[in-house]
Design an enzyme around this catalytic site. Structure first.
Site, PDB file in Angstrom:
ATOM      1  N   GLY A 102       0.822  -1.201   0.000  1.00  0.00           N
ATOM      2  CA  GLY A 102       0.000   0.000   0.000  1.00  0.00           C
ATOM      3  C   GLY A 102       0.852   1.245   0.000  1.00  0.00           C
ATOM      4  N   GLY A 154       1.086   4.923   1.976  1.00  0.00           N
ATOM      5  CA  GLY A 154       0.630   5.785   3.047  1.00  0.00           C
ATOM      6  C   GLY A 154       0.833   7.239   2.689  1.00  0.00           C
ATOM      7  CG  ASP A 198      -6.047  10.870   5.809  1.00  0.00           C
ATOM      8  OD1 ASP A 198      -7.000  11.417   5.223  1.00  0.00           O
ATOM      9  OD2 ASP A 198      -5.154  10.239   5.215  1.00  0.00           O
TER      10      ASP A 198
END
Length: 384
Positions: free
Chosen positions: A53, A55, A168
């Site tokens: 992923g 970030g 977030d």
């Protein structure tokens, strides 16, 4: 798996003067700050080129603990005050309920630059929405949505009790531990987190689709940002599309900012026809444009729809079908948000506000046209 080559291993080396050490340290107790290990991460972990992923501040790679064989996730951050802050806040939260655990942190040199490497538990179950998309014809119910929101709320409650605002909270940062039915949902990526006791939160950094109104201007904001995000996530869980859209193809448009500021959203049918009034009321309380009127995390956790989730109706929702039908669009939205994350520093006083009369929810309009062309579309919920 792609193991690291000798060259790759050599590129992650201890900083000057560092001493060797031992293996997997395990997660500290919540709130405990620890010093990064100064020897090479590759002494303890075999690195892979597999990217798990991206970030806010760095990419996440797959890795394996050499002694135990445990599969982990490794996040590489180039050393900076912002990177140190991310590590510090995540360390404080690690071990808390529904929060991704840190296993180890290293300080190494990478291509001649000092970097921090965060080793975390590997969340093999994937993202929240992907899991719902993959259900196929299996119905996703309002009660399941309530249980998911309770889990997310538990993570936020833990952070807020330690005066940390995540800032977030979004579906992409909510991951499952495994593909199994009993997998645990956890919150990750503390790249925008800040302590709320040191100074007011004024930095306009956020993911636009989940941003609170006060972040869109010069006003100060705090933990209530996370509460607004909970409202947006809850809305999407219950219908499959977000309450606010950009109509211009931009990550965030003037018209979208205007609608967010004014709290302009609706509960359109047929997706919302059978959703309980308790759920709609909770969303209204979370999406209040005035942060002082918005629910606190304690009030959220004490709301009947959350703390009595076992009596929430098991009404089948349109969510899984909508997410599946709009899957290609959702991938585009996520790409827009990812690219905007680190760069959105907008002077909103200079932006010309778009006339609301010319603003339309293009995704919802698209869905309505598809429904008009199919007489069976309105029965989709019953066929999930």
């Amino acid at each position: 798996m792609d193991g690291e080559t000798a060259g790759e291993k050599g590129s992650l080396v201890p900083p000057p003067g560092a001493l060797g050490g031992s293996a997997l340290g395990g997660a500290p107790a919540p709130g405990v700050r620890r010093e990064p290990k100064k020897y090479a991460v590759t002494d303890d972990y075999q690195l892979s080129k597999q990217v798990l992923g991206l970030g806010v501040n760095g990419k996440v790679l797959e890795c394996y603990h050499r002694r135990s064989g445990q599969k982990c996730a490794l996040k590489l951050l180039y050393d900076s005050p912002k990177a140190r802050q991310e590590v510090d806040h995540h360390w404080q939260a690690s071990g808390g309920p529904h929060i991704v655990r840190i296993l180890d942190v290293y300080e190494n040199m990478h291509h001649g630059k000092r970097c921090l490497l965060i080793v975390m538990e590997c969340m093999e179950g994937g993202e929240l929405f992907s899991r719902i998309q993959e259900r196929g014809d299996q119905a996703f119910t309002e009660r399941e949505a309530a249980e998911i929101m309770r889990d997310i709320g538990t993570a936020i409650q833990f952070l807020h009790s330690r005066n940390i605002a995540h800032r977030d909270v979004k579906p992409e940062n909510l991951l499952y531990t495994s593909k199994e039915k009993d997998a645990v949902l956890k919150l990750t990526d503390f790249g925008f987190a800040k302590e709320t006791t040191q100074n007011a939160l004024q930095t306009p950094c956020y993911t636009p689709y989940y941003v609170a109104p006060e972040v869109l201007g010069p006003e100060k904001y705090d933990k209530s940002c996370d509460m607004w995000s909970l409202g947006v996530i809850m809305y999407i869980l219950l219908c499959g599309f977000p309450p606010f859209y950009s109509n211009t193809g931009q990550a965030i448009s003037p018209g979208m900012k205007r609608r967010i500021r004014l709290g302009q959203y609706s509960f359109p049918n047929p997706e919302w026809l059978d959703v309980s009034e308790d759920a709609k009321q909770l969303i209204r309380l979370l999406l209040k444009t005035d942060p002082t009127e918005r629910l606190t995390i304690m009030q959220f956790m004490n709301h009947p729809w959350i703390n009595q989730s076992m009596v929430v109706p098991q009404t089948p929702l349109y969510t899984a079908r909508v997410l599946q039908e709009d899957k290609d669009h959702w991938d585009d939205v996520k790409e827009e948000m990812t690219s905007a994350l680190a760069t959105m520093r907008v002077d909103y006083d200079q932006v010309k506000i778009k006339d609301l009369k010319t603003s339309n929810n293009r995704l919802l309009n698209k869905r309505r046209k598809k429904q008009a062309g199919s007489s069976s579309a309105s029965q989709g919920c019953n066929n999930q």
